[in-house]
Design a protein around this motif. Sequence first.
Motif, PDB file in Angstrom:
ATOM      1  N   ALA A   1      15.777  30.822  38.816  1.00 36.27           N
ATOM      2  CA  ALA A   1      16.721  31.662  38.076  1.00 36.27           C
ATOM      3  C   ALA A   1      17.477  32.569  39.039  1.00 36.27           C
ATOM      4  CB  ALA A   1      15.974  32.497  37.048  1.00 36.27           C
ATOM      5  N   ASP A   2      18.676  32.927  38.634  1.00 32.34           N
ATOM      6  CA  ASP A   2      19.497  33.837  39.428  1.00 32.34           C
ATOM      7  C   ASP A   2      18.980  35.256  39.199  1.00 32.34           C
ATOM      8  OD1 ASP A   2      22.920  34.006  40.212  1.00 32.34           O
ATOM      9  OD2 ASP A   2      21.561  35.708  40.100  1.00 32.34           O
ATOM     10  N   ALA A   3      18.458  35.880  40.264  1.00 28.31           N
ATOM     11  CA  ALA A   3      17.747  37.150  40.090  1.00 28.31           C
ATOM     12  C   ALA A   3      18.642  38.217  39.477  1.00 28.31           C
ATOM     13  CB  ALA A   3      17.202  37.617  41.430  1.00 28.31           C
ATOM     14  N   LEU A   4      19.830  38.388  40.005  1.00 22.69           N
ATOM     15  CA  LEU A   4      20.699  39.473  39.541  1.00 22.69           C
ATOM     16  C   LEU A   4      21.074  39.287  38.074  1.00 22.69           C
ATOM     17  CD1 LEU A   4      22.439  41.951  40.168  1.00 22.69           C
ATOM     18  CD2 LEU A   4      24.303  40.367  40.656  1.00 22.69           C
ATOM     19  N   LEU A   5      21.594  38.097  37.756  1.00 23.78           N
ATOM     20  CA  LEU A   5      22.045  37.863  36.386  1.00 23.78           C
ATOM     21  C   LEU A   5      20.864  37.863  35.428  1.00 23.78           C
ATOM     22  CD1 LEU A   5      24.781  35.148  36.881  1.00 23.78           C
ATOM     23  CD2 LEU A   5      24.999  37.604  36.713  1.00 23.78           C
ATOM     24  N   PHE A   6      19.740  37.354  35.910  1.00 18.81           N
ATOM     25  CA  PHE A   6      18.553  37.304  35.060  1.00 18.81           C
ATOM     26  C   PHE A   6      18.126  38.707  34.654  1.00 18.81           C
ATOM     27  CE2 PHE A   6      13.979  36.874  34.307  1.00 18.81           C
ATOM     28  CZ  PHE A   6      13.955  35.758  33.494  1.00 18.81           C
ATOM     29  N   ASN A   7      18.194  39.640  35.614  1.00 20.21           N
ATOM     30  CA  ASN A   7      17.824  41.012  35.285  1.00 20.21           C
ATOM     31  C   ASN A   7      18.905  41.720  34.492  1.00 20.21           C
ATOM     32  OD1 ASN A   7      15.405  40.755  36.562  1.00 20.21           O
ATOM     33  ND2 ASN A   7      16.202  41.481  38.529  1.00 20.21           N
ATOM     34  N   LEU A   8      20.147  41.291  34.693  1.00 22.52           N
ATOM     35  CA  LEU A   8      21.255  41.943  34.004  1.00 22.52           C
ATOM     36  C   LEU A   8      21.266  41.591  32.515  1.00 22.52           C
ATOM     37  CD1 LEU A   8      23.268  43.779  35.294  1.00 22.52           C
ATOM     38  CD2 LEU A   8      24.885  41.893  35.410  1.00 22.52           C
ATOM     39  N   GLY A   9      20.753  40.407  32.185  1.00 23.80           N
ATOM     40  CA  GLY A   9      20.818  39.922  30.807  1.00 23.80           C
ATOM     41  C   GLY A   9      20.288  40.905  29.766  1.00 23.80           C
ATOM     42  N   PRO A  10      19.009  41.309  29.871  1.00 23.58           N
ATOM     43  CA  PRO A  10      18.482  42.235  28.865  1.00 23.58           C
ATOM     44  C   PRO A  10      19.230  43.555  28.829  1.00 23.58           C
ATOM     45  CG  PRO A  10      16.738  41.445  30.314  1.00 23.58           C
ATOM     46  CD  PRO A  10      18.001  40.914  30.844  1.00 23.58           C
ATOM     47  N   ILE A  11      19.671  44.009  30.006  1.00 27.29           N
ATOM     48  CA  ILE A  11      20.388  45.292  30.032  1.00 27.29           C
ATOM     49  C   ILE A  11      21.688  45.167  29.247  1.00 27.29           C
ATOM     50  CG2 ILE A  11      21.477  46.975  31.535  1.00 27.29           C
ATOM     51  CD1 ILE A  11      19.549  46.067  33.720  1.00 27.29           C
ATOM     52  N   LEU A  12      22.423  44.102  29.523  1.00 25.69           N
ATOM     53  CA  LEU A  12      23.706  43.933  28.855  1.00 25.69           C
ATOM     54  C   LEU A  12      23.531  43.642  27.375  1.00 25.69           C
ATOM     55  CD1 LEU A  12      26.066  42.023  31.248  1.00 25.69           C
ATOM     56  CD2 LEU A  12      26.102  44.383  30.513  1.00 25.69           C
TER      57      LEU A  12
ATOM     58  N   ILE B   1      32.756  47.080  21.187  1.00 23.99           N
ATOM     59  CA  ILE B   1      31.426  47.096  21.793  1.00 23.99           C
ATOM     60  C   ILE B   1      30.539  46.002  21.205  1.00 23.99           C
ATOM     61  CG2 ILE B   1      29.400  48.510  22.225  1.00 23.99           C
ATOM     62  CD1 ILE B   1      31.774  49.360  23.791  1.00 23.99           C
ATOM     63  N   ALA B   2      30.731  45.743  19.904  1.00 18.39           N
ATOM     64  CA  ALA B   2      29.893  44.718  19.284  1.00 18.39           C
ATOM     65  C   ALA B   2      30.088  43.376  19.968  1.00 18.39           C
ATOM     66  CB  ALA B   2      30.210  44.607  17.800  1.00 18.39           C
ATOM     67  N   SER B   3      31.328  43.106  20.392  1.00 11.06           N
ATOM     68  CA  SER B   3      31.549  41.801  21.012  1.00 11.06           C
ATOM     69  C   SER B   3      31.039  41.777  22.448  1.00 11.06           C
ATOM     70  CB  SER B   3      33.031  41.457  20.973  1.00 11.06           C
ATOM     71  OG  SER B   3      33.775  42.529  21.487  1.00 11.06           O
ATOM     72  N   LEU B   4      30.711  42.948  23.016  1.00 11.45           N
ATOM     73  CA  LEU B   4      30.183  42.962  24.390  1.00 11.45           C
ATOM     74  C   LEU B   4      28.749  42.442  24.450  1.00 11.45           C
ATOM     75  CD1 LEU B   4      31.319  46.201  26.214  1.00 11.45           C
ATOM     76  CD2 LEU B   4      31.960  43.845  26.625  1.00 11.45           C
ATOM     77  N   ALA B   5      28.034  42.619  23.336  1.00  9.13           N
ATOM     78  CA  ALA B   5      26.616  42.262  23.359  1.00  9.13           C
ATOM     79  C   ALA B   5      26.420  40.791  23.660  1.00  9.13           C
ATOM     80  CB  ALA B   5      25.966  42.616  22.017  1.00  9.13           C
ATOM     81  N   VAL B   6      27.430  39.971  23.362  1.00 12.31           N
ATOM     82  CA  VAL B   6      27.282  38.533  23.575  1.00 12.31           C
ATOM     83  C   VAL B   6      27.158  38.208  25.061  1.00 12.31           C
ATOM     84  CG1 VAL B   6      29.717  37.982  23.725  1.00 12.31           C
ATOM     85  CG2 VAL B   6      28.137  36.310  22.832  1.00 12.31           C
ATOM     86  N   TYR B   7      27.671  39.096  25.937  1.00 12.16           N
ATOM     87  CA  TYR B   7      27.565  38.831  27.366  1.00 12.16           C
ATOM     88  C   TYR B   7      26.113  38.801  27.802  1.00 12.16           C
ATOM     89  CZ  TYR B   7      32.541  39.170  28.069  1.00 12.16           C
ATOM     90  OH  TYR B   7      33.864  38.922  28.026  1.00 12.16           O
ATOM     91  N   GLY B   8      25.357  39.767  27.310  1.00  9.90           N
ATOM     92  CA  GLY B   8      23.941  39.787  27.663  1.00  9.90           C
ATOM     93  C   GLY B   8      23.247  38.512  27.242  1.00  9.90           C
ATOM     94  N   THR B   9      23.552  38.079  26.018  1.00 12.54           N
ATOM     95  CA  THR B   9      22.907  36.888  25.492  1.00 12.54           C
ATOM     96  C   THR B   9      23.263  35.653  26.295  1.00 12.54           C
ATOM     97  OG1 THR B   9      23.352  37.942  23.392  1.00 12.54           O
ATOM     98  CG2 THR B   9      22.451  35.743  23.331  1.00 12.54           C
ATOM     99  N   SER B  10      24.565  35.467  26.542  1.00 15.43           N
ATOM    100  CA  SER B  10      24.932  34.226  27.223  1.00 15.43           C
ATOM    101  C   SER B  10      24.544  34.288  28.700  1.00 15.43           C
ATOM    102  CB  SER B  10      26.418  33.936  27.051  1.00 15.43           C
ATOM    103  OG  SER B  10      27.157  35.106  27.131  1.00 15.43           O
ATOM    104  N   LEU B  11      24.564  35.496  29.290  1.00 15.95           N
ATOM    105  CA  LEU B  11      24.097  35.612  30.676  1.00 15.95           C
ATOM    106  C   LEU B  11      22.626  35.250  30.776  1.00 15.95           C
ATOM    107  CD1 LEU B  11      25.395  38.725  32.595  1.00 15.95           C
ATOM    108  CD2 LEU B  11      25.619  36.311  33.115  1.00 15.95           C
ATOM    109  N   ALA B  12      21.848  35.748  29.819  1.00 18.63           N
ATOM    110  CA  ALA B  12      20.423  35.431  29.830  1.00 18.63           C
ATOM    111  C   ALA B  12      20.230  33.931  29.737  1.00 18.63           C
ATOM    112  CB  ALA B  12      19.724  36.133  28.670  1.00 18.63           C
ATOM    113  N   GLY B  13      21.012  33.293  28.858  1.00 20.38           N
ATOM    114  CA  GLY B  13      20.890  31.855  28.690  1.00 20.38           C
ATOM    115  C   GLY B  13      21.262  31.109  29.955  1.00 20.38           C
ATOM    116  N   TRP B  14      22.305  31.582  30.627  1.00 21.14           N
ATOM    117  CA  TRP B  14      22.792  30.895  31.818  1.00 21.14           C
ATOM    118  C   TRP B  14      21.870  31.129  33.009  1.00 21.14           C
ATOM    119  CZ3 TRP B  14      25.778  27.301  33.681  1.00 21.14           C
ATOM    120  CH2 TRP B  14      26.119  27.328  35.033  1.00 21.14           C
ATOM    121  N   ALA B  15      21.487  32.396  33.212  1.00 20.91           N
ATOM    122  CA  ALA B  15      20.758  32.746  34.420  1.00 20.91           C
ATOM    123  C   ALA B  15      19.334  32.209  34.407  1.00 20.91           C
ATOM    124  CB  ALA B  15      20.725  34.261  34.595  1.00 20.91           C
ATOM    125  N   SER B  16      18.792  31.886  33.245  1.00 17.20           N
ATOM    126  CA  SER B  16      17.414  31.407  33.199  1.00 17.20           C
ATOM    127  C   SER B  16      17.260  30.056  33.869  1.00 17.20           C
ATOM    128  CB  SER B  16      16.936  31.276  31.763  1.00 17.20           C
ATOM    129  OG  SER B  16      16.997  32.502  31.128  1.00 17.20           O
TER     130      SER B  16
END
Lengths: 478, 241
Positions: free
Chosen positions: A127-138, A180-195
Motif C-alpha cells: 500500500a502507498d503509505a502516505l495516501l493510505f494514512n491520508l484516507g481516514p483523515i480525509l 464539504i459534503a462532496s469532499l468526503a468522497v476523496y477520503g473514501t476513494s483514496l482509501a480504496g485506491w491506496a490499499s
Amino acid sequence: MKALEVIIAIGVILGAIFGLSALAYALGGWIEAGFPFFGHRLVESGLPGWAWVSNMLILVLGFVMLIATFLTLAERKWSAMIQDRIGPNRATIDLPGLRGRPLGGVFHVATDALKMLTKEDFRPKVADALLFNLGPILAFAPVLALFAVVPVGPQVTVFGQRVGLQVANPDFGMLWVFAIASLAVYGTSLAGWASNNKFALLGGVRASSQMISYEVALGLGLVGVMMAFSSVRLPELIQGQTTHLWGGTVELPRLGAVNLGIPAWGLFLQPVGFIVFFAAAFAETKRAPFDVPEGESEIIGYFVEYSGMKFGLFMISEFAEVVILAAITTAIFLGGWNIGFGFDSTLTRALTQANLGWLLGAIYATVFWIKALLLCYLQLAIRWTFPRFRYDQIQSLGWKILLPIALANIFITGALILVDPSLRSLAVLGFVEIGFVLALTLRRPEPAGHEADDAHLPADAHGHAPPPLPGAAAASHH
Amino acid sequence: MAYKATKNPTTDLRERLFLPELLRGLAITTRHFLRNLFNPRDTNVHVVDRKGPNLVSTVSYPEEKTPYPPGYRGLHRLVPRDDGKPRCVACYMCATICPAQCIYIEAGEYETTDPSSESRVIEKYPTQFVIDELRCIVCGLCVDACPKDAIRMDTGLHTPSEYNRSGFVWDIPKLLQGPAVSHASDPWNKRASSATPPHQHHEPHTRIGEGLVPLKLPTGEQQKRTEVTDQAIPVTRFLKD
Ligand code: SF4
Ligand code: SF4
C-alpha cells in the motif's frame, strides 16, 4: 418497571443534552463578555464574536462526537430490539453499585473504543503509505467541518451578550454543506485506491460514483426551501420556519396572547424536497440500503485493509454523518429549534422578561436535539428495515427517479411561490401530498391476492405460529 | 408453457409508489422496537410459551438454560460396584461395537489371591478404560452391548467444555461416577449358602438403586461401601487395591 427505567434513561439523556447546551450558552456568553469574574473582566472590551471557540468545542467535539459514539452502541442495541433480540449486555464494571449491571450495554462503548485503540495498526506492504494514512483523515475531517454552519440554538442574551449555538454563520451557509459534503468522497476513494487491494478499489469506485450521482439530487432537493425562504443561511431558514402559515391569536389568562398557528416548517412546504434530500443524503452516508461501497456481503469495501483506529475513524465518521444529516434535516425541514403551535411566543416572552436567556436557549437546543435524535432513530430503523439496493438500482434511483422528481418539484414550487408569496398555496400542496401518501399507507390491503400479513397472526404468537396455508382459505369457500 | 416467476404480477398504486410501503415497513420495525423497549422480557426458557407484549425470543444462556427434552440420557459413566470398583470386566464388547472406535481398553487380571476373584468368577478388570468424548457420536451402542451393565448413559450431563483436546479424553477417574449398582446375581455377590433359594438368583434389568442387596463383606469393607456415592472415585482406590 422496565417502562419506568426506560423513561428515566430518556430523562437522563435529555438532561445531559440540556446541561451541555446550557453550558455552551454560559461559556459563550462568558467569553464574549470578556471573562467576567466577581465584577472584574479579564479582557476589558470583551471578546465579541469569540464564542465560536466554545461552540466548536461543545457542539462538534461534545454533541456530535458523543452522539456518534453512542450511536455505535445504539445501532447494535436498537437493531437487536427491532429484530427481537437482546443485544450487547455483557460488559460490566466491577465497582460497587455497578457490579453485574450492564445498564443497557453502555459499557460496550468503552470496550469498543479500547479495542479500536489497542488493536494492531496494520498497513499492507504494497500500500502507498502516505495516501493510505491520508484516507481516514480525509474521510473524517470534512464530516466534522460540515457541522460548522448548523445552528443548534437561537441567539439569546447571556451576560449581556448575544450568543447563539453556531460555530460560523457565513453568507454562503448551505453552499458550505454542499461543498464539504462532496469532499468526503476523496477520503473514501483514496482509501480504496491506496490499499492496493482490488476489493477496496471496487469499493472506492462504487463510493465515488454513488456520491457523484446523489450529489445532484442532494442539491436540487434543497432548492425549494431556499426559494421559499429566499436565503441559504441556516439561521434565516429556521427563522423563516417559525412564521405561521395560518394562525389565530387567542388571549389566554395569565399567559397573554398565544398564536396557535401552524408553523411554516420545511416538511409542510416541501415534502417532496424532504424525501429527495433525505434519500440523497442517506446515500451519501453510505449506509444500508445504499451500502454497496461497503458491501459487507460481497467486497467488504474500501476499508477492507484498515485495522485498529484507522478503521475506527471510518466507522465513527459514518455515525457522525448520521448525526449531522439529522441535524441539517432538522434545521431545514423540521423547523430547527421551533416548537410551534403556540409554545414559542409564550416561552420566549416569559423567559426574556425573567432575563433567563441561557434557559431559553438551552430549552430550544434540547428541542433541536430531540428532533435530531428522532431522525437518527429513523435512519437506524431504515437501515434495519429495508433490503439493500442492487448497484444498478442505486444509479437508476438517483438519476431516473430522484433527479426528475427534484426538478419537477423545483418548477412547481417556483410557480407557486411566484403566484402566492405568502407560501400558503405551497403549504396546501404539501399537505395534500402528505395526506395522499398517508392515505395510501393506511389503506387496508385488499384481502384477495395478498398474503396474510403480520396482523393476521395470533397476538401472542412470537412469530412461531405458521401463516395460514394457501389451501386453507380456498377450502373454506366450499 | 413459459414459466412465470410471479403468480400475481398486478401491483397497485401503493406498491408502485414505493414510499407507502416503506412507511409500512418502518411501522412494523418501530412497533417491534417499542414493544421490546418498554416491556420487560419474559424469561420463560420455553420460548414458545412466552407471553406478554415483549417479543424477544432469546434464551440468555448461562443464566437461563433450556431444559433437555425428556429421554435425554447424556454423558457416559462407568458404573461402580458397591465396593467402588468398576463393574466392567474388560470384555471389549463395547470397544468392538463402537462405530466411532473411541473406546480404548486395557485389561488386567485379578490375582488369584484377590478377594474379588475368590471364586474365579471375575477374572478381568480394566486397567485402562478411555473414551474420547470428541469422537463419540453418542449412539449408545456401547450401553446396549455391555453384558455387565457396566457402562451407562444416564447422567443427563453434556460434555463440559475444556481448554484443550486432551481434556475430552475421559479415563476411569472421570468416567467412574454415579450411584453404585448391584444386581441379585452379581458374581461377587453369590449366594452365601444353598439356603437361599435358587429362584432368587436371577439377574433382573434394574434401574439405578433397584435390586440393591446387602453385601456380605468384612466389617471394614462395609464401612467403605457407604462412601460410594455420587462423586467420582479416585483411581488409586481400586488400582492399588
Ligand atoms: S456412544 Fe457410541 S460412539 Fe460413543 S462410545 Fe458408545 S458406542 Fe462409541
Ligand atoms: S464396559 Fe461392558 S462391554 Fe465394555 S469392556 Fe466393560 S464389561 Fe465389556
